[in-house]
Design a protein around this motif. Structure first.
Motif, PDB file in Angstrom:
ATOM      1  N   TRP A 449      11.931   1.330   0.628  1.00 13.97           N
ATOM      2  CA  TRP A 449      12.646   2.474   0.041  1.00 13.97           C
ATOM      3  C   TRP A 449      11.737   3.689   0.150  1.00 13.97           C
ATOM      4  CZ3 TRP A 449      13.918   3.054  -5.856  1.00 13.97           C
ATOM      5  CH2 TRP A 449      14.928   4.006  -6.019  1.00 13.97           C
ATOM      6  N   VAL A 450      12.184   4.713   0.891  1.00  7.93           N
ATOM      7  CA  VAL A 450      11.334   5.871   1.172  1.00  7.93           C
ATOM      8  C   VAL A 450      12.021   7.138   0.686  1.00  7.93           C
ATOM      9  CG1 VAL A 450      10.172   4.808   3.135  1.00  7.93           C
ATOM     10  CG2 VAL A 450      12.299   6.056   3.500  1.00  7.93           C
ATOM     11  N   GLU A 451      11.201   8.189   0.517  1.00  9.35           N
ATOM     12  CA  GLU A 451      11.686   9.473   0.039  1.00  9.35           C
ATOM     13  C   GLU A 451      10.826  10.564   0.664  1.00  9.35           C
ATOM     14  OE1 GLU A 451      13.052  11.038  -4.276  1.00  9.35           O
ATOM     15  OE2 GLU A 451      10.950  10.507  -4.100  1.00  9.35           O
ATOM     16  N   PRO A 452      11.421  11.654   1.165  1.00 10.05           N
ATOM     17  CA  PRO A 452      10.613  12.736   1.743  1.00 10.05           C
ATOM     18  C   PRO A 452       9.669  13.342   0.714  1.00 10.05           C
ATOM     19  CG  PRO A 452      12.936  12.969   2.331  1.00 10.05           C
ATOM     20  CD  PRO A 452      12.862  11.893   1.293  1.00 10.05           C
ATOM     21  N   GLN A 453       8.537  13.824   1.202  1.00 12.13           N
ATOM     22  CA  GLN A 453       7.534  14.406   0.304  1.00 12.13           C
ATOM     23  C   GLN A 453       8.060  15.674  -0.364  1.00 12.13           C
ATOM     24  OE1 GLN A 453       4.760  13.168  -0.547  1.00 12.13           O
ATOM     25  NE2 GLN A 453       4.230  11.616   0.958  1.00 12.13           N
ATOM     26  N   GLU A 454       8.886  16.488   0.349  1.00  9.92           N
ATOM     27  CA  GLU A 454       9.374  17.715  -0.264  1.00  9.92           C
ATOM     28  C   GLU A 454      10.306  17.424  -1.424  1.00  9.92           C
ATOM     29  OE1 GLU A 454      11.511  17.036   3.721  1.00  9.92           O
ATOM     30  OE2 GLU A 454       9.472  17.097   2.913  1.00  9.92           O
ATOM     31  N   VAL A 455      11.024  16.296  -1.351  1.00 13.70           N
ATOM     32  CA  VAL A 455      11.859  15.904  -2.477  1.00 13.70           C
ATOM     33  C   VAL A 455      11.003  15.613  -3.689  1.00 13.70           C
ATOM     34  CG1 VAL A 455      13.494  14.176  -3.314  1.00 13.70           C
ATOM     35  CG2 VAL A 455      13.683  15.050  -0.985  1.00 13.70           C
ATOM     36  N   GLN A 456       9.839  15.027  -3.454  1.00 20.38           N
ATOM     37  CA  GLN A 456       8.920  14.775  -4.559  1.00 20.38           C
ATOM     38  C   GLN A 456       8.515  16.088  -5.218  1.00 20.38           C
ATOM     39  OE1 GLN A 456       7.520  11.825  -5.825  1.00 20.38           O
ATOM     40  NE2 GLN A 456       9.174  10.847  -4.694  1.00 20.38           N
ATOM     41  N   PRO A 503       4.961   9.171   8.460  1.00 23.26           N
ATOM     42  CA  PRO A 503       3.871   9.572   7.553  1.00 23.26           C
ATOM     43  C   PRO A 503       4.290  10.580   6.487  1.00 23.26           C
ATOM     44  CG  PRO A 503       3.137   9.556   9.844  1.00 23.26           C
ATOM     45  CD  PRO A 503       4.622   9.384   9.881  1.00 23.26           C
ATOM     46  N   ASP A 504       5.342  11.372   6.761  1.00 23.58           N
ATOM     47  CA  ASP A 504       5.746  12.377   5.771  1.00 23.58           C
ATOM     48  C   ASP A 504       6.708  11.820   4.722  1.00 23.58           C
ATOM     49  OD1 ASP A 504       7.772  11.963   7.546  1.00 23.58           O
ATOM     50  OD2 ASP A 504       8.359  14.062   7.706  1.00 23.58           O
ATOM     51  N   LEU A 505       6.904  10.504   4.725  1.00 17.06           N
ATOM     52  CA  LEU A 505       7.743   9.863   3.721  1.00 17.06           C
ATOM     53  C   LEU A 505       6.873   9.151   2.695  1.00 17.06           C
ATOM     54  CD1 LEU A 505      10.524   8.296   5.965  1.00 17.06           C
ATOM     55  CD2 LEU A 505      10.625  10.431   4.706  1.00 17.06           C
ATOM     56  N   LYS A 506       7.344   9.113   1.484  1.00 18.85           N
ATOM     57  CA  LYS A 506       6.630   8.416   0.409  1.00 18.85           C
ATOM     58  C   LYS A 506       7.339   7.105   0.129  1.00 18.85           C
ATOM     59  CE  LYS A 506       4.953   8.888  -4.339  1.00 18.85           C
ATOM     60  NZ  LYS A 506       3.581   8.525  -3.958  1.00 18.85           N
ATOM     61  N   VAL A 507       6.577   6.019   0.105  1.00 21.06           N
ATOM     62  CA  VAL A 507       7.134   4.697  -0.157  1.00 21.06           C
ATOM     63  C   VAL A 507       7.362   4.540  -1.658  1.00 21.06           C
ATOM     64  CG1 VAL A 507       6.709   2.227  -0.012  1.00 21.06           C
ATOM     65  CG2 VAL A 507       6.032   3.712   1.874  1.00 21.06           C
ATOM     66  N   LYS A 508       8.609   4.269  -2.036  1.00 21.40           N
ATOM     67  CA  LYS A 508       8.957   4.111  -3.439  1.00 21.40           C
ATOM     68  C   LYS A 508       9.087   2.651  -3.846  1.00 21.40           C
ATOM     69  CE  LYS A 508       9.823   7.113  -5.766  1.00 21.40           C
ATOM     70  NZ  LYS A 508       8.909   7.845  -6.671  1.00 21.40           N
ATOM     71  N   GLY A 509       9.252   1.753  -2.885  1.00 18.04           N
ATOM     72  CA  GLY A 509       9.386   0.338  -3.224  1.00 18.04           C
ATOM     73  C   GLY A 509       9.568  -0.495  -1.971  1.00 18.04           C
ATOM     74  N   VAL A 510       9.171  -1.769  -2.062  1.00 21.32           N
ATOM     75  CA  VAL A 510       9.291  -2.725  -0.960  1.00 21.32           C
ATOM     76  C   VAL A 510       9.936  -3.984  -1.528  1.00 21.32           C
ATOM     77  CG1 VAL A 510       8.058  -4.102   0.754  1.00 21.32           C
ATOM     78  CG2 VAL A 510       7.277  -1.789   0.225  1.00 21.32           C
ATOM     79  N   TRP A 511      10.920  -4.515  -0.790  1.00 24.99           N
ATOM     80  CA  TRP A 511      11.554  -5.746  -1.261  1.00 24.99           C
ATOM     81  C   TRP A 511      12.017  -6.579  -0.064  1.00 24.99           C
ATOM     82  CZ3 TRP A 511      14.210  -1.161  -1.098  1.00 24.99           C
ATOM     83  CH2 TRP A 511      15.451  -1.166  -0.460  1.00 24.99           C
ATOM     84  N   PHE A 512      12.307  -7.840  -0.353  1.00 22.41           N
ATOM     85  CA  PHE A 512      12.860  -8.763   0.626  1.00 22.41           C
ATOM     86  C   PHE A 512      14.323  -9.016   0.263  1.00 22.41           C
ATOM     87  CE2 PHE A 512       8.335  -9.730   0.416  1.00 22.41           C
ATOM     88  CZ  PHE A 512       7.991  -9.646   1.750  1.00 22.41           C
ATOM     89  N   GLN A 513      15.217  -8.773   1.227  1.00 22.61           N
ATOM     90  CA  GLN A 513      16.640  -9.008   1.021  1.00 22.61           C
ATOM     91  C   GLN A 513      16.990 -10.329   1.681  1.00 22.61           C
ATOM     92  OE1 GLN A 513      18.574  -6.674  -0.777  1.00 22.61           O
ATOM     93  NE2 GLN A 513      20.021  -8.357  -0.873  1.00 22.61           N
ATOM     94  N   LEU A 514      17.204 -11.349   0.878  1.00 19.84           N
ATOM     95  CA  LEU A 514      17.514 -12.687   1.367  1.00 19.84           C
ATOM     96  C   LEU A 514      18.998 -12.933   1.120  1.00 19.84           C
ATOM     97  CD1 LEU A 514      14.409 -14.532  -0.139  1.00 19.84           C
ATOM     98  CD2 LEU A 514      14.582 -13.314   2.033  1.00 19.84           C
TER      99      LEU A 514
END
Length: 1282
Positions: A449-456, A503-514
């Protein structure tokens, strides 16, 4: 506006109430169409001044006229008002029409000008002059000028407001006063629709030219039609339906009736009535009816009849058909749902998509995508229980069930671990995920789950504004996800490449979709997944990237970079030079060292002849430039004089060799004379170290007594049978065969499994199996490694029929004996060169597992613990692996190292309590060695695989309340001397005796030297390993300094080999030998003890060898002795002695492995028949056990003799034992994967195997070749001449 009011005196409230504030002027402004009525009708008692157009709370107006509120005398009835239409409200479009209005109280306005009617059509005001006429009832009739009205929207009716104006004054009008303009032709496309318009509109169907049309009756210049044309059907949806009916059919066309009652009983589909539905009927253009049962398959058009007119029929043909369900794939999935199930059948597209619904038991399965006649796909929903459920499909009201197949809801997949926990932005790093039930997942996905830095930044700004203004902020997030598909390896493991993240995206979360199960990474390990910037690799030629990098063969290529190890390990990096691999030797944060091939590879780029060095890190691909090999110039041809000189030199060398041979014979005789002298010297040395041995032995026995209470129970870390079999059958293999699953598409799995079942039937035919093995061994490309692998595959495939496996092995051994009898019988079974020899190894391993578990496992574990305890008491070099306490002279630390023992107080968390635990270490131990010793003490009763790895923990030295220092093998305080960097020790950090330390989870940013170990094995750092350009050392520096020229290096090695071992070093070996002697004896006695009955398998096989010798007339006892030694001690026991990790869940370090090698060699020497002679030049390892080997030889000879003298005839007992073993361990074997691997060899040598089977007469009678062709057809769709 109502406001609360209260009267207070001090703090006492006397009375409270509500006060209403109102504005009469606002009342009239809010009701522009009827201002007077609204004013005097309001609840606040407002009054209306008609001349001033003013609503006021006063009771007087500037002019005398005033209309009081309804509380007064007059009220709303006194207001000037247009209250109705005298003419019809329906106005046909395009016809000249006069509108007449009726009003009252209009006399209030005099001398204001003429009256005008105002009609608003589509926001455009149409002003018409009006004439006034006063009636006897005191009302006013106002006739508007005649006008033709038009509006642009295509609809039957348009309502336009109308009001009256005099001069600039608008006279009040009731809000509902409107004229209704209408257009008969709008939306009335056929006769039936035209006739369905209400009669008051006056619409008729006019058969004019160029086409008939629905118009106002006065606009039709011909005779209006009194009947409508026959109905027409333009489309029928759907064109198929089930035999049971129940599907809604939509018929579109024209002249399909003017009301619902007209179509009841008028629709037939392929001759079967279809019941119209009122809610779906549209006048003249659409009929929706429900299909009725047909009783059989029917084909025909859709017909519609209307009154006496001819019936209308469809050009489309409708089919009553019978859908069938055949199969579904896959037939299992998690209870949370999300599995895409593909259902195959015939006539699946019966009815419309909306008529189809799929159910797994009571739970719906959502249809995905388009459905065709033979296949539909649906996604399972969640279930509240596991188990099998029927699969059925509804076609309208017709129900069909998949025959003989059910869907199995299984437990949801669960993830227990995922490593590593970081990646770089380019992605592609492999994350190894372990858990349970992973193979039930159809589409495993790793998502970020990513989000642009400018949104931050926007969020932060808005958050500040929110806090400042105290207002609620609603933010529309711009989150996005990136995903990668995972690969399931088995039910417990899968691999996932990390998704690429800009690189200009910020990682907000990582998950496995099973499928429908979502597992967040943080819930697995308690920490988040981290993305780092991409590592940076610099070109080989940084000054000119296009200029080739010159490389001298024999060396390594050094690549500079930045942050190379922050999210990447050495084994994950792939370097390629042209079309070949450049093996990565070392990787640190700033350098990558790879060893290219000796010969310059070919280029894979069309644009250049020189190869390019490319490095792959996951998805990251870096081109580092061209590489050119430097080669010496070709030598000139050898001149004739040099050739003559070379010939003379060769003759001189031959003469010297002859002289050396004569001298060697003389020296051999001298060695015999020196034998007794050497033994006397050994006795003297043993007396000198006797006291030291006794002291060491006393300490060791004290330690081992504490251990003995745990051994035999849960404290003996024996491996279960499956892991034991994997390590013995497939030594050194990375991927465990017994844990793998068939890697096949679901569409092929069932067919392949049928073929493999037929293959096992073939393998159960002894003729086929023996011909198959002999054919493979006759092939040139069938290597020794292949022979061992095939033998182990056969062992797994036939594990449930060990009695048959034994008979086949005996038959093949008889053939092997026949071969060696004609050559040299003593060489038989010496090595593993044939399939049957590896089968014998596996057979012994299976039959002796219970003996290992019940008898030999305990003394073997005690020996291992004794060795480890002794080795850890002395210094061990972490780089070279050499130790002060060892039995192996090549691993002996030959320098005197000043060291002292220390006791650290380790803080161990036990539940919520933290308890101190004393641990003995050395001040010269590296930090990693200290961590290993702490883990050994804290987890001394636990198997090695269940304790945390030392590399995952940091050692923290704690002093006082706030003094915490993390210790590391390598940090900025490390001592550097020239090209040498020394590993940090406790002595380096000046840690005092009794210091308090703790093991804490390693932080992601912590550095250090990482080592990669296989399961149960740990190797020291390579001597040549470099870290940031430095050579590492611990206790001693390597003798091969890179600054020393090559010719000096070789001379130094020769001097070191020629140097006699000093007595003090030999004393160390003798001391270690004396300390361990009891434990070595215990292991040998446990193996060779005849007081208890030997294992039935040993007796059985030794009897077999005796029978073979007698059958072939071999009466030499040494030959039979050698056979027995090669089949049991050398083939099985030596392997176990050298590799205890095959049986025990322990860690074998390099120092322990060196000692075990000496003990295993002693066991080998004890089993030989040749006389054990030692001399001055004998290896030190043989000298150590020179006195014990004769005693061990007696044990071996008595063991063989007692088995031979025991009563024979144990075949029946052996068969019963084999049957018991087959039933006990068959479930542990993955026979399906083994058969699939075995078939690969059949496929590789398919023609040769078929030819061999066809050449055999018995094989022809049993049709073995034909049966193998059937297997090939099923397993790989091989085209045969079946």
């Amino acid at each position: 506006m109502i406001l609360p009011v209260s009267l207070t005196l001090g703090h006492v409230t006397i009375t409270t109430g509500n006060m209403t504030f109102y504005d009469c002027g606002s009342v009239s402004r809010l009701n522009q169409s009827s201002q007077c009525v609204a004013c005097v009708s309001c609840v606040w008692g407002c009054n209306w001044c008609p001349i001033e157009q003013l609503c006021t709370h006063n009771h007087s107006c500037p002019t005398p006229n005033i209309i009081l509120s309804q509380r007064g005398s007059s009220g709303p009835s006194s207001c000037p008002l247009v209250f109705s239409l005298r003419s019809s409200a329906l106005v046909p479009m395009g016809q000249s029409t006069t509108i007449v209005l009726e009003g009252r109280n209009l006399d209030l306005y005099t001398n204001e000008g003429d009256y005008e009617c105002v009609i608003e059509i589509e926001n455009v005001q149409l002003n018409l002059t009006a004439t006034e006429e006063k009636t006897a009832e005191n009302t006013h009739i106002l006739t508007c000028k005649s006008q033709k009205f038009h509006y642009s929207t295509s609809r039957l009716q348009y309502s336009a407001p109308v009001y009256l104006r005099r001069g600039n004054r608008r006279i009040d009008t009731l809000p509902e006063l409107q004229v209704h303009l209408y257009d008969c032709s709008a939306g009335q496309s056929d006769c039936s629709q035209c006739w369905a318009v209400p009669r008051e509109y006056g619409c008729v169907w006019c058969p004019g030219r160029p086409a008939p049309i629905c118009v106002y009756n006065q606009s039709c210049f011909s005779e209006p039609a009194d009947t409508c044309p026959p109905p027409q059907i333009t489309q029928v949806v759907p064109v198929t339906g089930p035999l049971e009916g129940g599907v809604l059919l939509t018929i579109t066309g024209s002249n399909l009736g003017m009301r619902y009652q007209d179509v009841v009983g008028r629709v037939h589909v392929a001759g079967v009535p279809c019941v119209p539905q009122m809610e779906g009927y549209q006048i003249s253009t659409r009929v929706v009816c429900e299909l009725q049962p047909s009783g059989k398959q029917r084909v025909g058009p859709v017909s519609f009849s209307m009154g006496t007119s001819l019936p209308g029929g469809s050009t489309q043909i409708f089919t009553y058909q019978d859908p069938h369900l055949l199969d579904l794939v896959p037939d299992k999935g998690p209870v949370s749902g999300g599995t895409r199930v593909s259902i195959r059948g015939r006539h699946l597209l019966t009815g419309q998509m909306s008529d189809l619904s799929v159910f797994l038991g009571p739970w719906p399965c959502r249809i995905l995508g388009e459905v065709n006649d033979t296949r539909l796909v649906c996604q399972t929903g969640s279930s509240n229980q596991t188990g099998e459920v029927p699969v059925w499909v509804l076609f309208g009201k017709a129900k069909r069930t998949v025959p003989k197949r059910a869907f199995r809801y299984l437990d949801d997949p669960m993830i227990t671990d995922a490593m590593p926990a970081e990646s770089f932005c380019a992605g592609g790093r492999i994350i190894v995920v372990t858990g349970r039930n992973l193979d039930v997942v159809q589409q495993p996905i790793m998502s970020v789950w990513v989000e642009p830095q400018e949104v931050q930044r926007v969020k932060r700004k808005r958050r500040v504004a929110f806090l400042t203004a105290k207002q609620q902020l609603v933010f529309n997030s711009t989150m996005a996800t990136v995903s990668e598909r995972c690969s399931v390896l088995s039910s417990s493991q899968m691999t996932c490449p990390t998704p690429a993240v800009f690189p200009d995206l910020k990682v907000k979360g990582v998950w496995f979709q099973l499928d429908n199960v979502q597992v967040h990474f943080e819930s697995i390990k308690g920490k988040s997944f981290t993305y780092y910037p991409n590592p940076k690799l610099f070109p080989l030629n940084s000054e000119a990237a296009d200029v080739p990098y010159h490389f001298k063969p024999g060396g390594v290529i050094a690549v500079e970079g930045r942050d190379l190890t922050r999210a990447m390990g050495r084994r994950e990096v792939i370097a390629r030079l042209g079309d070949q691999k450049c093996e990565v030797k070392t990787l640190d944060s700033t350098h990558l060292y790879c060893e290219p091939p000796e010969v310059q590879p070919m280029s894979v780029d069309d644009g250049h002849q020189l190869p390019r060095l490319k490095v792959f890190m996951g998805n990251l691909k870096v081109d580092l430039g061209l590489v050119q090999y430097d080669s010496d110039s070709m030598l000139s041809p050898v001149p004739l004089a040099a050739q003559i000189g070379l010939g003379a030199g060769a003759a001189a060398i031959i003469l010297m060799v002859l002289v050396v041979i004569l001298m060697y014979r003389r020296k051999s005789k001298q060695a015999l004379r020196d034998y007794k002298k050497v033994l006397l010297q050994l006795e003297t040395m043993e007396i000198n170290v006797g006291d030291q041995c006794r002291k060491e032995f006393t300490d060791l026995m004290t330690e081992m007594m504490d251990l003995s209470s745990d051994v035999g129970g849960p404290g003996l870390p024996l491996l279960d049978y499956r892991v034991y079999a994997e390590r013995v059958f497939f030594p050194g293999q990375q991927m465990a065969l017994l844990s793998r699953q068939l890697d096949l598409p679901e569409s092929r799995r069932l067919t392949v499994e049928q073929g493999l079942q037929q293959l096992i039937n073939l393998l159960n035919n002894r003729l086929f199996l023996t011909r198959f093995i002999h054919t493979l061994e006759a092939q040139q490309g069938f290597s020794q490694r292949d022979r061992g692998y095939v033998a182990s595959l056969l062992t797994i495939a036939l594990h449930d029929k060990l009695e048959y496996f034994t008979e086949v092995m005996k038959s093949l051994l008889q053939d092997l004996v026949q071969q060696y009898v004609t050559k040299n019988p003593k060489l038989m079974l010496r090595r593993t060169e044939t399939v049957v020899e590896k089968m014998l190894t596996n057979w012994m391993s299976i039959c002796l597992y219970s003996f290992l578990k019940e008898v030999a496992g305990e003394p073997l574990y005690m020996l291992y613990r004794a060795i480890k305890y002794q080795v850890d008491k002395g210094p061990v070099d972490a780089v070279t692996g050499k130790a002060k306490r060892t039995l192996n002279d090549s691993h002996l630390l030959r320098e005197d190292i000043d060291y002292c023992a220390m006791t650290l107080t380790v803080l161990v968390k036990n539940g919520v309590e933290v308890q101190p635990c004393p641990v003995k270490v050395l001040d010269v131990d590296t930090i990693t060695q200290v961590k290993d010793k702490i883990l050994d003490q804290v987890y001394r009763g636990a198997p090695f695989s269940q304790r945390p790895a030392a590399d995952s923990l940091d050692l923290e030295w704690r002093s006082g309340q706030a003094g915490h220092l993390t210790l590391s093998d390598d940090d900025v305080t490390a001592i550097v001397q020239g090209h040498w960097k020394r590993l940090n020790t406790l002595q380096h950090y000046k840690v005092p005796d009794g210091a308090t330390v703790a093991l804490i989870p390693r932080s992601q940013s912590s550095g250090g030297i990482s080592q990669v170990f296989q399961t149960g094995e740990k190797t020291p750092m390579l001597e040549g390993e470099e870290e940031e350009g430095f050579r590492l050392w611990h206790l001693v520096k390597s003798s091969e300094d890179p600054e020393i020229p090559k010719h000096r290096k070789s001379s130094m090695r020769e001097r070191e080999r020629a140097k006699a071992i000093p007595e003090i070093y030999l004393t160390r070996l003798l001391s270690m030998k004396g300390t361990l002697q009891k434990f070595v004896d215990d292991v040998f006695v446990a193996i060779l003890n005849t007081k208890r009955p030997p294992p039935i398998a040993v007796r059985f096989f030794f009897d077999f060898l005796d029978d073979m010798a007698e059958k072939h007339g071999i009466d030499d006892p040494d030959t039979v002795h050698i056979w027995k030694t090669n089949s049991l001690p050398l083939r099985f026991w030596v392997n176990i002695l050298k590799n205890p990790q095959f049986v025990l869940d322990v860690q074998i370090t390099d120092s322990i492995d060196a000692i075990l090698s000496v003990i295993a060699q002693t066991f080998i020497d004890s089993c030989t028949t040749s006389e054990h002679k030692v001399g001055r030049d004998s290896p030190v390892n043989k000298l150590l056990y020179a006195r014990e080997i004769p005693r061990y030889k007696q044990l071996v000879e008595r063991y063989y003799s007692d088995i031979r003298s025991a009563a024979s005839g144990c075949y029946q007992e052996m068969n019963s034992y084999l049957t018991e073993l087959s039933g006990s361990f068959a479930s542990e074997m993955n026979s399906v994967v083994a058969l699939h691997e075995l078939y690969k060899y059949i496929s590789k040598y398919y023609d040769q195997v078929i030819m061999s089977l066809e050449e055999d007469a018995s094989g022809q009678k049993m049709q073995l070749a034909y049966r193998l062709q059937q297997v090939a057809a099923l397993v790989e769709n091989k085209v045969t001449d079946l």
